[in-house]
Write a protein that holds these residues in place. Sequence first.
Motif, mmCIF file in Angstrom:
data_model
loop_
_atom_site.group_PDB
_atom_site.id
_atom_site.type_symbol
_atom_site.label_atom_id
_atom_site.label_comp_id
_atom_site.label_asym_id
_atom_site.label_seq_id
_atom_site.Cartn_x
_atom_site.Cartn_y
_atom_site.Cartn_z
ATOM 1 N N THR A 54 30.948 18.576 7.101
ATOM 2 C CA THR A 54 30.316 19.894 7.037
ATOM 3 C C THR A 54 31.147 20.875 6.231
ATOM 4 O OG1 THR A 54 29.415 19.468 9.244
ATOM 5 C CG2 THR A 54 29.329 21.735 8.463
ATOM 6 N N LEU A 55 32.457 20.646 6.155
ATOM 7 C CA LEU A 55 33.337 21.606 5.495
ATOM 8 C C LEU A 55 32.946 21.837 4.043
ATOM 9 C CD1 LEU A 55 36.846 20.517 6.853
ATOM 10 C CD2 LEU A 55 35.537 22.551 7.488
ATOM 11 N N ASN A 56 32.719 20.773 3.293
ATOM 12 C CA ASN A 56 32.406 20.917 1.872
ATOM 13 C C ASN A 56 31.117 21.699 1.671
ATOM 14 O OD1 ASN A 56 33.102 20.095 -0.964
ATOM 15 N ND2 ASN A 56 31.065 19.230 -0.822
ATOM 16 N N GLU A 57 30.098 21.389 2.473
ATOM 17 C CA GLU A 57 28.819 22.099 2.364
ATOM 18 C C GLU A 57 28.986 23.584 2.682
ATOM 19 O OE1 GLU A 57 24.654 22.404 4.856
ATOM 20 O OE2 GLU A 57 25.673 20.473 4.783
ATOM 21 N N VAL A 58 29.709 23.882 3.761
ATOM 22 C CA VAL A 58 29.907 25.280 4.165
ATOM 23 C C VAL A 58 30.727 26.031 3.128
ATOM 24 C CG1 VAL A 58 30.987 26.771 5.889
ATOM 25 C CG2 VAL A 58 29.658 24.786 6.620
ATOM 26 N N PHE A 59 31.806 25.416 2.665
ATOM 27 C CA PHE A 59 32.674 26.092 1.692
ATOM 28 C C PHE A 59 31.938 26.351 0.386
ATOM 29 C CE2 PHE A 59 36.740 24.097 3.683
ATOM 30 C CZ PHE A 59 36.521 24.846 4.826
ATOM 31 N N CYS A 60 31.217 25.356 -0.094
ATOM 32 C CA CYS A 60 30.475 25.514 -1.342
ATOM 33 C C CYS A 60 29.431 26.609 -1.203
ATOM 34 C CB CYS A 60 29.819 24.196 -1.738
ATOM 35 S SG CYS A 60 29.031 24.221 -3.357
ATOM 36 N N SER A 141 35.342 22.201 -3.387
ATOM 37 C CA SER A 141 34.218 23.113 -3.158
ATOM 38 C C SER A 141 34.235 24.260 -4.165
ATOM 39 C CB SER A 141 34.278 23.677 -1.737
ATOM 40 O OG SER A 141 34.219 22.658 -0.771
ATOM 41 N N TYR A 142 35.430 24.758 -4.470
ATOM 42 C CA TYR A 142 35.554 25.821 -5.467
ATOM 43 C C TYR A 142 35.105 25.325 -6.841
ATOM 44 C CZ TYR A 142 37.712 29.387 -8.416
ATOM 45 O OH TYR A 142 37.928 30.365 -9.354
ATOM 46 N N ALA A 143 35.480 24.103 -7.185
ATOM 47 C CA ALA A 143 35.069 23.537 -8.476
ATOM 48 C C ALA A 143 33.553 23.405 -8.555
ATOM 49 C CB ALA A 143 35.732 22.178 -8.688
ATOM 50 N N LEU A 144 32.912 22.943 -7.477
ATOM 51 C CA LEU A 144 31.456 22.804 -7.460
ATOM 52 C C LEU A 144 30.775 24.161 -7.523
ATOM 53 C CD1 LEU A 144 31.049 20.009 -4.754
ATOM 54 C CD2 LEU A 144 30.593 19.784 -7.199
ATOM 55 N N ALA A 145 31.266 25.122 -6.742
ATOM 56 C CA ALA A 145 30.633 26.437 -6.689
ATOM 57 C C ALA A 145 30.724 27.161 -8.031
ATOM 58 C CB ALA A 145 31.281 27.284 -5.596
ATOM 59 N N ARG A 212 42.356 40.525 0.843
ATOM 60 C CA ARG A 212 42.148 41.341 2.031
ATOM 61 C C ARG A 212 40.834 40.956 2.720
ATOM 62 N NH1 ARG A 212 43.781 47.473 0.017
ATOM 63 N NH2 ARG A 212 45.956 46.985 -0.570
ATOM 64 N N GLY A 213 40.765 41.291 3.983
ATOM 65 C CA GLY A 213 39.544 41.011 4.738
ATOM 66 C C GLY A 213 39.327 39.539 5.027
ATOM 67 N N VAL A 214 40.416 38.761 5.020
ATOM 68 C CA VAL A 214 40.299 37.315 5.196
ATOM 69 C C VAL A 214 39.842 36.965 6.608
ATOM 70 C CG1 VAL A 214 41.561 35.127 5.184
ATOM 71 C CG2 VAL A 214 41.998 36.835 3.402
ATOM 72 N N TRP A 215 40.404 37.631 7.626
ATOM 73 C CA TRP A 215 40.063 37.288 9.008
ATOM 74 C C TRP A 215 38.597 37.583 9.318
ATOM 75 C CZ3 TRP A 215 42.875 34.198 11.799
ATOM 76 C CH2 TRP A 215 44.237 34.082 11.510
ATOM 77 N N ARG A 216 38.084 38.661 8.771
ATOM 78 C CA ARG A 216 36.654 38.961 8.979
ATOM 79 C C ARG A 216 35.781 37.869 8.365
ATOM 80 N NH1 ARG A 216 33.314 41.149 5.493
ATOM 81 N NH2 ARG A 216 35.012 41.886 4.156
ATOM 82 N N ARG A 217 36.159 37.445 7.173
ATOM 83 C CA ARG A 217 35.385 36.378 6.526
ATOM 84 C C ARG A 217 35.571 35.042 7.247
ATOM 85 N NH1 ARG A 217 33.425 37.812 1.534
ATOM 86 N NH2 ARG A 217 34.143 39.822 0.731
ATOM 87 N N LEU A 218 36.771 34.849 7.793
ATOM 88 C CA LEU A 218 37.007 33.607 8.548
ATOM 89 C C LEU A 218 36.075 33.525 9.748
ATOM 90 C CD1 LEU A 218 38.681 31.063 9.139
ATOM 91 C CD2 LEU A 218 40.288 32.520 10.389
ATOM 92 N N LEU A 219 35.849 34.636 10.426
ATOM 93 C CA LEU A 219 34.956 34.632 11.590
ATOM 94 C C LEU A 219 33.526 34.285 11.194
ATOM 95 C CD1 LEU A 219 36.250 37.772 13.536
ATOM 96 C CD2 LEU A 219 36.617 35.346 14.094
ATOM 97 N N SER A 220 33.029 34.883 10.111
ATOM 98 C CA SER A 220 31.662 34.590 9.684
ATOM 99 C C SER A 220 31.540 33.150 9.179
ATOM 100 C CB SER A 220 31.214 35.575 8.599
ATOM 101 O OG SER A 220 32.041 35.474 7.455
ATOM 102 N N THR A 221 32.543 32.697 8.418
ATOM 103 C CA THR A 221 32.528 31.310 7.929
ATOM 104 C C THR A 221 32.632 30.327 9.091
ATOM 105 O OG1 THR A 221 33.635 32.047 5.906
ATOM 106 C CG2 THR A 221 33.599 29.689 6.328
ATOM 107 N N GLY A 222 33.488 30.665 10.070
ATOM 108 C CA GLY A 222 33.640 29.794 11.228
ATOM 109 C C GLY A 222 32.386 29.685 12.061
ATOM 110 N N ALA A 223 31.676 30.807 12.235
ATOM 111 C CA ALA A 223 30.427 30.772 13.006
ATOM 112 C C ALA A 223 29.381 29.908 12.301
ATOM 113 C CB ALA A 223 29.902 32.192 13.198
ATOM 114 N N TYR A 224 29.273 30.095 10.989
ATOM 115 C CA TYR A 224 28.328 29.271 10.206
ATOM 116 C C TYR A 224 28.719 27.796 10.291
ATOM 117 C CZ TYR A 224 25.465 27.867 6.174
ATOM 118 O OH TYR A 224 24.540 27.272 5.348
ATOM 119 N N PHE A 225 30.024 27.520 10.213
ATOM 120 C CA PHE A 225 30.521 26.150 10.305
ATOM 121 C C PHE A 225 30.159 25.509 11.646
ATOM 122 C CE2 PHE A 225 34.087 23.511 11.889
ATOM 123 C CZ PHE A 225 33.938 22.424 11.047
#
Length: 401
Positions: A54-60, A141-145, A212-225
């Motif tokens: 799931t990681l690759n799909e979520v990250f991309c 994932s960065y390369a694909l995106a 900046r704002g990494v932890w906020r994005r981590l929470l949203s990415t983690g919930a989606y994950f």
Amino acid sequence: MARNTLLLIAKQAVSIAAEIVALGVVMRALGADGYGVYTAAFGVMGVVFMLSGTLNEVFCRFISYEIGKGERGDVPAVFASVLLLTVLFLAVTLLVGESAGLWFVRRCLVVPDGFTEPAVLVYQAILVSTSVGALSIPFSSYALATERMGVVARMGFLGSGLSVVVAYALFRFAPENRLVAYASLEIAAAAVVTAAYAVKFRNVLRSSFCARGVWRRLLSTGAYFLWSSLRSVAHTVRFHGTQLYGNARCGVAFNSAWGAAMKFGLWLFAPVVCFRDAYTPRIVKLRAEGDGRRFLSLVIRCAVLSALVYLVFAVPAFICAPGLGRIWLGSAMPADFVPFVRWVLVFYLFNSVIYPLHAAIASDDRIAGYQTVVSVIIALGFAFAVLLLACGFPPSSAVAG
């Protein structure tokens, strides 16, 4: 998209050719029992790492969506969040693998006489190599995106070359040591590829440390994950659960046939995966831009083309499966290889149509209901396989689930 697809197909063609050569060499070096033990241990690892797919799909998705925002996006912050999520994921996964997973390998895995201790060592080596390989997921994932498929292709060529080198290197070891040596050499191969990715994308890696704002994005990415992980759990139940049940009921012969057939099916499905990796970032970016007409048109066209691309390769393989198996594996071909392969090919036909539709739905962040319903349906495949095997149907019927 056409150029990116062709680059990815070139990468997959080299990868498939390397796997064909490497797997044939590995099966001859390890023998049917040795390869069956490796596949069984790999199946336990698959349960432990069931959420890694799931990681690759979520990250991309998140990186592509951020790029689609244009000047409003902050790609370094997103990249930093996915790196942090990867590290947290590996910490939890390795803890589970070295406790519950190791207990299962020691107590429950059915292996031939004399393979008990090697199976434990192989399992632990597979855990390490998988963890090292997972560290490259944010970079791929960065390369694909960013649609830099040339980089993905070159990294694929590197990994393919290493797999062949590892396979032939086994003959430098005594037969009794080859199984553990194979799993250990895979660690080195995974480390080389991960290091190459990190060097290539060192600029975004450096900029992510200052984001900046990494932890906020981590929470949203983690919930989606976590919501997306339901699907990975269901796939693990269906695939690895069936494989482990088949091992308990039929022994390592089931694992050998299952493993070889799945690899064969994945090779034929590779052009569809390449096509998916080319259109998914574009679908997500169109969703981020809010262009509904072009978004829907692209999804429909991709679904049709995906099925057609797959059928070009699958139909001849379905018909010629016995001959292809003999050419590829020779005397090492598992007894039930042909029926296993034919069921696998039917399975991937459905997947070829599902992939574009899933990409379209997953481009939005409101996925809870969809992931829940689909995951339940997927997991029922395991129950169907258990029922068929318990009723005395042939081992290959398990794939029908």
